[in-house]
Design an enzyme around this catalytic site. Structure first.
Site, mmCIF file in Angstrom:
data_model
loop_
_atom_site.group_PDB
_atom_site.id
_atom_site.type_symbol
_atom_site.label_atom_id
_atom_site.label_comp_id
_atom_site.label_asym_id
_atom_site.label_seq_id
_atom_site.Cartn_x
_atom_site.Cartn_y
_atom_site.Cartn_z
ATOM 1 N N SER A 13 98.340 25.319 42.638
ATOM 2 C CA SER A 13 97.351 26.001 41.639
ATOM 3 C C SER A 13 96.150 24.860 41.686
ATOM 4 C CB SER A 13 97.725 26.310 40.378
ATOM 5 O OG SER A 13 97.878 24.956 39.375
ATOM 6 N N ASN A 14 96.477 23.507 41.615
ATOM 7 C CA ASN A 14 95.311 22.815 41.580
ATOM 8 C C ASN A 14 94.693 22.568 43.163
ATOM 9 O OD1 ASN A 14 94.852 21.050 39.397
ATOM 10 N ND2 ASN A 14 97.137 20.979 38.994
ATOM 11 N N ARG A 62 111.461 6.319 53.805
ATOM 12 C CA ARG A 62 109.924 6.538 53.325
ATOM 13 C C ARG A 62 108.830 6.167 54.168
ATOM 14 N NH1 ARG A 62 109.409 7.968 48.177
ATOM 15 N NH2 ARG A 62 111.249 7.005 47.529
ATOM 16 N N MET A 87 105.175 15.825 45.182
ATOM 17 C CA MET A 87 106.284 15.159 44.254
ATOM 18 C C MET A 87 107.258 14.236 45.092
ATOM 19 S SD MET A 87 105.994 16.716 41.737
ATOM 20 C CE MET A 87 107.439 16.421 40.717
ATOM 21 N N ILE A 89 106.940 9.961 45.813
ATOM 22 C CA ILE A 89 106.303 8.648 45.584
ATOM 23 C C ILE A 89 105.930 7.845 47.015
ATOM 24 C CG2 ILE A 89 106.861 6.112 44.996
ATOM 25 C CD1 ILE A 89 108.773 7.446 42.787
ATOM 26 N N LEU A 90 104.701 7.701 47.160
ATOM 27 C CA LEU A 90 104.149 7.185 48.518
ATOM 28 C C LEU A 90 104.468 5.587 48.509
ATOM 29 C CD1 LEU A 90 101.133 9.204 48.387
ATOM 30 C CD2 LEU A 90 102.695 9.472 50.145
ATOM 31 N N HIS A 106 97.238 13.944 37.061
ATOM 32 C CA HIS A 106 98.413 13.994 36.249
ATOM 33 C C HIS A 106 98.371 14.664 34.939
ATOM 34 C CE1 HIS A 106 102.178 12.004 35.105
ATOM 35 N NE2 HIS A 106 101.540 11.769 33.938
ATOM 36 N N ASP A 142 101.343 6.443 38.760
ATOM 37 C CA ASP A 142 100.542 6.959 37.630
ATOM 38 C C ASP A 142 99.812 5.845 37.009
ATOM 39 O OD1 ASP A 142 101.482 9.517 38.238
ATOM 40 O OD2 ASP A 142 103.199 9.494 36.754
ATOM 41 N N GLU A 171 93.023 20.839 33.986
ATOM 42 C CA GLU A 171 93.270 20.414 35.568
ATOM 43 C C GLU A 171 92.462 21.100 36.427
ATOM 44 O OE1 GLU A 171 97.095 19.779 37.089
ATOM 45 O OE2 GLU A 171 97.904 19.836 34.836
#
Ligand code: GRF
Length: 197
Positions: A13-14, A62, A87, A89-90, A106, A142, A171
């Site tokens: 949606s963002n 990763r 979703m 983590i980079l 966030h 974050d 948002e």
């Protein structure tokens, strides 16, 4: 005009809000990448005629997955990467390579309530305010400097879903505004701080 890549994992949606706001904005979304083929957001990209890719993370170290993301973004000539419900983590390497050009949204008033399950924790703590934050992404989850923030009230009768919906509404207004500032060169990351120009 800045070229934007959006990374998603789900509903999107963002992403929809960023697409809706791009007319007349200093950015153009040139690529959407999802790590899940089932992500609803992919159809939003297709409907808007934006190239969309699935890069699965499953079974890949990763660094390999992040390398594939990086290669696809660079091939598309992306200047700014927006995480929108992504979703994964980079890796530190990815975050450093895109430093100052990588942003996330966030659903809390950062630095409060980093991580997952935000709305449940906000209600549990009987907060009277919550909100959303757009921030630069740094290797710590974050924890990057905030670019823009907006607050909403938390009512005593709120469930996590009701609060999530109220936050999501802001948002959708906040993310395009923050991206516009960055694309316009009106904000940048300097020595670990958000600087408005
Ligand atoms: C949003 O609440 C965002 O703040 C968080 O994940 C959710 C993604 O929603 N990072 P959507 O996929 O953009 O609808």
């Amino acid at each position: 005009m800045k070229k934007v890549g959006v990374l998603i994992s789900g509903r999107g949606s963002n992403l929809g809000a960023l697409i809706a706001a791009q007319e007349g904005a200093p950015y153009k979304i040139v690529l959407v990448i999802s790590n899940f083929e089932s992500a609803e957001g992919l159809s939003r990209a297709k409907d808007a005629g934006i190239p969309a890719l699935v890069i699965a993370h499953k079974g890949k170290p990763r660094e390999i997955f992040d390398g594939e993301l990086d290669a696809a973004l660079r091939k598309a000539g992306v200047d700014i990467v927006c995480l929108a419900g992504f979703m994964r983590i980079l890796s530190d390497g990815f975050a450093r390579a895109w430093e100052g050009k990588l942003i996330n949204i966030h659903p809390s008033l950062l630095p409060a309530y980093m991580g997952m399950g935000v709305h449940e924790r906000v209600i549990e703590a009987r907060e009277t305010q919550s909100g959303a934050s757009v921030h630069f992404v740094v290797p710590e989850l974050d924890a990057g400097p905030v670019i823009a923030q907006a607050a909403v009230p938390v009512h005593p009768t709120d469930t996590a879903d009701i609060l999530a919906a109220r936050v999501l509404e802001v948002e959708h207004r906040l993310y395009p505004e923050a991206l516009r500032l960055l694309a316009d060169g009106k904000v940048r990351l300097e020595k670990g701080l958000t600087v408005f120009i």
